[in-house]
Structure formats: C-alpha cells, structure tokens
Design an enzyme around this catalytic site. Structure first.
Site, PDB file in Angstrom:
ATOM      1  N   HIS A 128     -29.687  21.625  21.735  1.00  0.00           N
ATOM      2  CA  HIS A 128     -30.250  20.292  21.981  1.00  0.00           C
ATOM      3  C   HIS A 128     -31.309  19.863  20.973  1.00  0.00           C
ATOM      4  CE1 HIS A 128     -33.430  22.606  24.032  1.00  0.00           C
ATOM      5  NE2 HIS A 128     -34.210  21.570  23.805  1.00  0.00           N
TER       6      HIS A 128
HETATM    7  C1  UD1 Z   1     -36.739  16.987  25.619  1.00  0.00           C
HETATM    8  C2  UD1 Z   1     -38.010  17.474  24.924  1.00  0.00           C
HETATM    9  C3  UD1 Z   1     -37.776  18.853  24.326  1.00  0.00           C
HETATM   10  C4  UD1 Z   1     -37.237  19.828  25.360  1.00  0.00           C
HETATM   11  C5  UD1 Z   1     -36.013  19.221  26.041  1.00  0.00           C
HETATM   12  C6  UD1 Z   1     -35.560  20.118  27.170  1.00  0.00           C
HETATM   13  C7  UD1 Z   1     -39.436  15.759  23.880  1.00  0.00           C
HETATM   14  C8  UD1 Z   1     -39.809  15.108  22.603  1.00  0.00           C
HETATM   15  N1  UD1 Z   1     -38.386  16.581  23.823  1.00  0.00           N
HETATM   16  O1  UD1 Z   1     -35.748  16.818  24.611  1.00  0.00           O
HETATM   17  O2  UD1 Z   1     -39.001  19.363  23.840  1.00  0.00           O
HETATM   18  O3  UD1 Z   1     -36.888  21.026  24.711  1.00  0.00           O
HETATM   19  O4  UD1 Z   1     -36.332  17.941  26.582  1.00  0.00           O
HETATM   20  O5  UD1 Z   1     -34.250  19.862  27.552  1.00  0.00           O
HETATM   21  O6  UD1 Z   1     -40.080  15.558  24.877  1.00  0.00           O
HETATM   22  N2  UD1 Z   1     -30.811  11.907  28.430  1.00  0.00           N
HETATM   23  C9  UD1 Z   1     -29.868  11.591  29.361  1.00  0.00           C
HETATM   24  N3  UD1 Z   1     -30.007  12.148  30.596  1.00  0.00           N
HETATM   25  C10 UD1 Z   1     -31.025  12.975  30.929  1.00  0.00           C
HETATM   26  C11 UD1 Z   1     -31.961  13.294  29.949  1.00  0.00           C
HETATM   27  C12 UD1 Z   1     -31.848  12.755  28.693  1.00  0.00           C
HETATM   28  O7  UD1 Z   1     -28.931  10.830  29.125  1.00  0.00           O
HETATM   29  O8  UD1 Z   1     -31.100  13.431  32.080  1.00  0.00           O
HETATM   30  C13 UD1 Z   1     -30.730  11.291  27.092  1.00  0.00           C
HETATM   31  C14 UD1 Z   1     -31.929  10.339  26.866  1.00  0.00           C
HETATM   32  O9  UD1 Z   1     -31.657   9.066  27.315  1.00  0.00           O
HETATM   33  C15 UD1 Z   1     -32.119  10.414  25.388  1.00  0.00           C
HETATM   34  C16 UD1 Z   1     -31.621  11.820  25.011  1.00  0.00           C
HETATM   35  O10 UD1 Z   1     -30.861  12.301  26.101  1.00  0.00           O
HETATM   36  O11 UD1 Z   1     -31.351   9.474  24.730  1.00  0.00           O
HETATM   37  C17 UD1 Z   1     -32.765  12.760  24.700  1.00  0.00           C
HETATM   38  O12 UD1 Z   1     -33.654  12.876  25.827  1.00  0.00           O
HETATM   39  P1  UD1 Z   1     -35.227  13.136  25.619  1.00  0.00           P
HETATM   40  O13 UD1 Z   1     -35.826  13.459  26.924  1.00  0.00           O
HETATM   41  O14 UD1 Z   1     -35.837  12.052  24.818  1.00  0.00           O
HETATM   42  O15 UD1 Z   1     -35.278  14.411  24.681  1.00  0.00           O
HETATM   43  P2  UD1 Z   1     -34.555  15.826  24.842  1.00  0.00           P
HETATM   44  O16 UD1 Z   1     -33.652  16.016  23.674  1.00  0.00           O
HETATM   45  O17 UD1 Z   1     -33.983  15.936  26.206  1.00  0.00           O
HETATM   46  N1  UDP Z   2     -30.941  25.702  31.950  1.00  0.00           N
HETATM   47  C1  UDP Z   2     -30.259  25.353  33.117  1.00  0.00           C
HETATM   48  N2  UDP Z   2     -29.006  24.809  33.004  1.00  0.00           N
HETATM   49  C2  UDP Z   2     -28.395  24.602  31.802  1.00  0.00           C
HETATM   50  C3  UDP Z   2     -29.104  24.964  30.604  1.00  0.00           C
HETATM   51  C4  UDP Z   2     -30.386  25.495  30.727  1.00  0.00           C
HETATM   52  O1  UDP Z   2     -30.773  25.546  34.213  1.00  0.00           O
HETATM   53  O2  UDP Z   2     -27.258  24.104  31.767  1.00  0.00           O
HETATM   54  C5  UDP Z   2     -32.316  26.248  32.062  1.00  0.00           C
HETATM   55  C6  UDP Z   2     -32.527  27.596  31.416  1.00  0.00           C
HETATM   56  O3  UDP Z   2     -32.318  28.640  32.343  1.00  0.00           O
HETATM   57  C7  UDP Z   2     -33.990  27.542  30.962  1.00  0.00           C
HETATM   58  C8  UDP Z   2     -34.255  26.061  30.740  1.00  0.00           C
HETATM   59  O4  UDP Z   2     -33.167  25.373  31.356  1.00  0.00           O
HETATM   60  O5  UDP Z   2     -34.850  27.990  31.994  1.00  0.00           O
HETATM   61  C9  UDP Z   2     -34.325  25.740  29.276  1.00  0.00           C
HETATM   62  O6  UDP Z   2     -34.414  24.353  29.118  1.00  0.00           O
HETATM   63  P1  UDP Z   2     -34.025  23.606  27.783  1.00  0.00           P
HETATM   64  O7  UDP Z   2     -33.167  24.487  26.937  1.00  0.00           O
HETATM   65  O8  UDP Z   2     -33.498  22.285  28.172  1.00  0.00           O
HETATM   66  O9  UDP Z   2     -35.442  23.326  27.112  1.00  0.00           O
HETATM   67  P2  UDP Z   2     -36.473  24.170  26.224  1.00  0.00           P
HETATM   68  O10 UDP Z   2     -36.776  25.443  26.922  1.00  0.00           O
HETATM   69  O11 UDP Z   2     -35.848  24.366  24.876  1.00  0.00           O
HETATM   70  O12 UDP Z   2     -37.628  23.254  26.126  1.00  0.00           O
END
Ligand code: UD1
Ligand code: UDP
Length: 352
Positions: free
Chosen positions: A203
């Site tokens: 991601h």
């Molecule tokens: C965010 C965090 C990142 C973390 C990750 C965990 C920031 C800058 N980034 O990244 O540090 O590692 O979460 O997963 O805060 N979206 C959906 N549905 C959802 C969530 C997101 O469609 O439930 C879409 C959003 O609309 C957006 C994109 O995914 O377009 C990215 O979402 P965003 O929360 O901005 O950043 P992440 O890549 O999820």
């Molecule tokens: N995780 C989950 N379902 C998934 C992928 C990840 O429950 O399909 C959990 C995983 O066990 C871990 C956390 O999500 O605890 C990690 O989150 P993510 O990779 O989104 O974010 P990051 O840790 O990089 O910020």
C-alpha cells in the site's frame, strides 16, 4: 479523568483495542474516528471483531489530498476537544489522523501521548515521516516501542519526555492469535494448506501509485512461481482497477480481511512479502521470514536479527533472494511484553 483517543486508519484500530480495554477500567474514554479509513473491511470490522467500543464521534473525513484531509480533521478535532475537554489525548502511529490529533491538542494545551513514537525512516518523501517528526515534537509524552526508537528521540533532544514501553501491537497479537487459530476459516475458504503460499500486502505510494511500477512489481512476484495470497488495500485496488492491471493466475486477489483472518493467514504462510509497518512486526513475532519491499525500514531490529530483508523489484536475483531467504537465528524480545500494563501505569503517573 477523561482520555480522548484519536484513531482513523486500520492499524490504529488494532493498536487501540488492548489499550482502550485497559484504560476503561480506570478512566473515562471517548473515541474519535476521523473516518480516514471507511470501507467496512478497513474499519467497522475491526471495531466488531476486536471488541473496541464504537466511536463516540465519526468525523467521516476520508479521501482528499493530504492538506484537505489533515486540514478538515484539524478543524473537526478541535471542535470535539473543545466540547469534551479531555485531560489527555492519545494519538497512535504516523497517519494524517495522528498529525491532526496531535496538532489540535497541542494548540489547545491538552496533554498528549504519542503511542509508537520515535520511528524514523530518514526518508522525508514518506508522508508518515513528516507526520511522525511533527507529532513527536508537539506531543507531551512519547511512548517508544523499541530501543532504536528511543535512540532516535534522544538524537532529536526529546529523551526527557520519552518512555520505553514496548510495542502495543504485541498485546493486540497475543490477545487474538489463539482466537484466530480457533475461529478463522480463511485457510479452508481459500483452499490453502499450511505453508503452501506466500502472503503479500502492498500500500505504500512509491510501490502502488504508479501503475507501471505496480504492474512490474506484481509480475516479479508472480515470477516466484509460488501461490501468492494478496489481500488488496483500497489504495492499491484503485490503481489495479483504473488501469486494468492483469494479475497472473498464481496471485490470488482478495479483499482486505479482518484481523483474525489476517493473523491466521500470516501464521500459516511460508513467507510474508509486504511494505507494511505493522506486518513486519507481526511476521517477526510469528517467526515468519519477511521480505520488505522498501529501501529502508523503521524496524531495524528485525533486519539485524536476520528475520527481515529489504528488497526492490529491480534488484538482481529478486526471486532467488526471496526463495532462498530462510532465517534460522534465535529471536530476542525486541518489542517487549505486557505493554498495555506499562502504558496504563505511565498514564496514571502522567495524567495526575
Ligand atoms: C494510510 C496512512 C499510512 C498507513 C495506511 C494504513 C497517511 C498519510 N497514510 O495510508 O501511513 O500505513 O493508512 O493502511 O495517513 N480508501 C478507500 N477506502 C478506505 C480507505 C481508503 O477507498 O477504507 C482510499 C482513499 O479514499 C484514498 C486511498 O484509499 O483515495 C488512500 O487512503 P489514505 O487513508 O489517504 O491513505 P492510505 O494509503 O490508506
Ligand atoms: N491487516 C488486516 N487485514 C488485512 C491486512 C492487514 O487486519 O487485510 C492488519 C495487520 O494484521 C496489521 C495491520 O493491519 O496489524 C497493518 O496495517 P497496514 O498494513 O494497513 O498499515 P501500516 O502498519 O503499514 O501502517
């Protein structure tokens, strides 16, 4: 005494779960969900499965650019904080929700604890690195997960407000792993057998936002010739769908799964390939070889101990390096234990 916990993204729900349970034995807690993650399987599922009390506020502020998202959160969180007048605010990790929560609280002079403080990638192109640095410098108390994190904070002159607590995700995992093994059916549903597959998650913007890059990465992973299980993060899903990226048959694409199913998938995988922060830690604790698709990591101990390697898709011998990576070294207690208990003890001291 009232504590306000600010969360918004999947890993923050996982971190909040054990802490919220413990906090509520001694304090009043209010939970604000910024709405950063909003899909059922990125949000609600975790509250339900991990028995986290439903948020008192859901701000519904997902999507948008960094400035839009963080700005809207800042305004809305200030309103909540003015209304609730908490004695302490808790922020977790390094997302935009963390940054907005810590800034709003700092300006209102509300004492704030940053949980998972002191992580540094020393890569300022990562939005998380900016969020961490600002949060660590504005929060009043820093709960550091590892000795490396303590050293980073010390190097920035922040040691006086630093507490080495260990990593809260140890408790999240320990409280759920048995339940995951007993109750998750994901292995049968996906027709897997133990250790006959690699688990993949992606991601990070630098891996997934450029469709050509992502396509190349997925091709290299397919070239491993292994069965790959790939729960796709919404950010990555968007790029795959919009660019109609073709996925090879040996990569099994599924929606993101709940924590119990994901722990089960990790626990039964032969290896884990990821760019996630949390998953590198879980791989270590579950003794799974971890291949991190990044140029650097915040979790240096997992590399030093030989359980994690950094790799990029255009590195020489990409596939061989993954297939031949078989750590055998003994593990040390790098993430601590009984972390919730330590955190609550400190919160008691700091709130009074
Ligand atoms: C965010 C965090 C990142 C973390 C990750 C965990 C920031 C800058 N980034 O990244 O540090 O590692 O979460 O997963 O805060 N979206 C959906 N549905 C959802 C969530 C997101 O469609 O439930 C879409 C959003 O609309 C957006 C994109 O995914 O377009 C990215 O979402 P965003 O929360 O901005 O950043 P992440 O890549 O999820
Ligand atoms: N995780 C989950 N379902 C998934 C992928 C990840 O429950 O399909 C959990 C995983 O066990 C871990 C956390 O999500 O605890 C990690 O989150 P993510 O990779 O989104 O974010 P990051 O840790 O990089 O910020």
């Amino acid at each position: 005494m009232k504590i306000l916990s600010v969360v918004g993204a999947r890993p923050q729900f996982i971190k909040l779960s054990p802490l919220s349970r413990a906090i509520r034995k001694n304090f009043q807690e209010k939970i604000v969900h910024t709405g950063q993650h909003f899909d059922e399987e990125m949000s609600k599922l975790f509250f339900h499965q991990m028995e986290i009390p439903l948020p008192d506020y859901n701000l519904g502020l997902g999507g948008g650019t960094h400035a839009e998202q963080t700005g809207k959160m800042l305004i809305a969180l200030e309103e909540v904080m003015l209304k609730e007048k908490p004695d302490m605010v808790l922020v977790f990790g390094d997302t935009n929700s963390t940054l907005a929560g810590s800034l709003a609280a700092a300006k209102l002079l509300i004492k704030t604890i940053h949980i998972e403080a002191g992580l540094r990638s020393f890569n300022r192109t990562m939005p998380e690195e900016i969020n961490r640095i600002i949060t660590d410098h504005t929060a009043d108390y820093l709960f550091a997960p590892t000795k490396t994190a303590v050293n980073n904070l010390s190097n920035e002159g922040l040691i006086n407000k630093t507490y080495l607590t260990g990593d809260i995700m140890v408790d999240s995992l320990n409280q759920n792993i048995e339940k995951a093994i007993q109750s998750s059916n994901i292995i049968y549903e996906l027709n897997l057998t133990s250790e006959d597959y690699y688990l993949l998650t992606l991601h990070r913007p630098y891996n997934v936002d450029d469709s050509k890059n992502l396509e190349f990465l997925l091709q290299k992973i397919s070239d491993l010739g292994k069965k790959i299980v790939f729960p796709v993060h919404p950010r990555t899903r968007k790029v795959i769908v919009e660019n109609r990226i073709k996925i090879s048959d040996n990569i099994k694409i599924i929606k993101p799964v709940g924590y119990l199913d994901f722990l089960r998938l990790e626990q039964s995988a032969a290896k884990i390939i990821t760019d996630s922060g949390g998953i590198q830690k879980e791989a270590y604790i579950l003794k799974k070889p971890c291949i991190t698709l990044r140029t650097e990591t915040e979790w240096l101990e997992t590399i030093y101990e030989g359980w994690n390697i950094l790799l990029l898709p255009n590195d020489d011998n990409f596939c061989e390096k993954i297939i031949n990576f078989n750590p055998i070294s003994k593990q040390n207690d790098i993430f601590g234990n009984n972390v919730t208990e330590k955190m609550v003890k400190y919160i008691f001291e700091l709130i009074n």
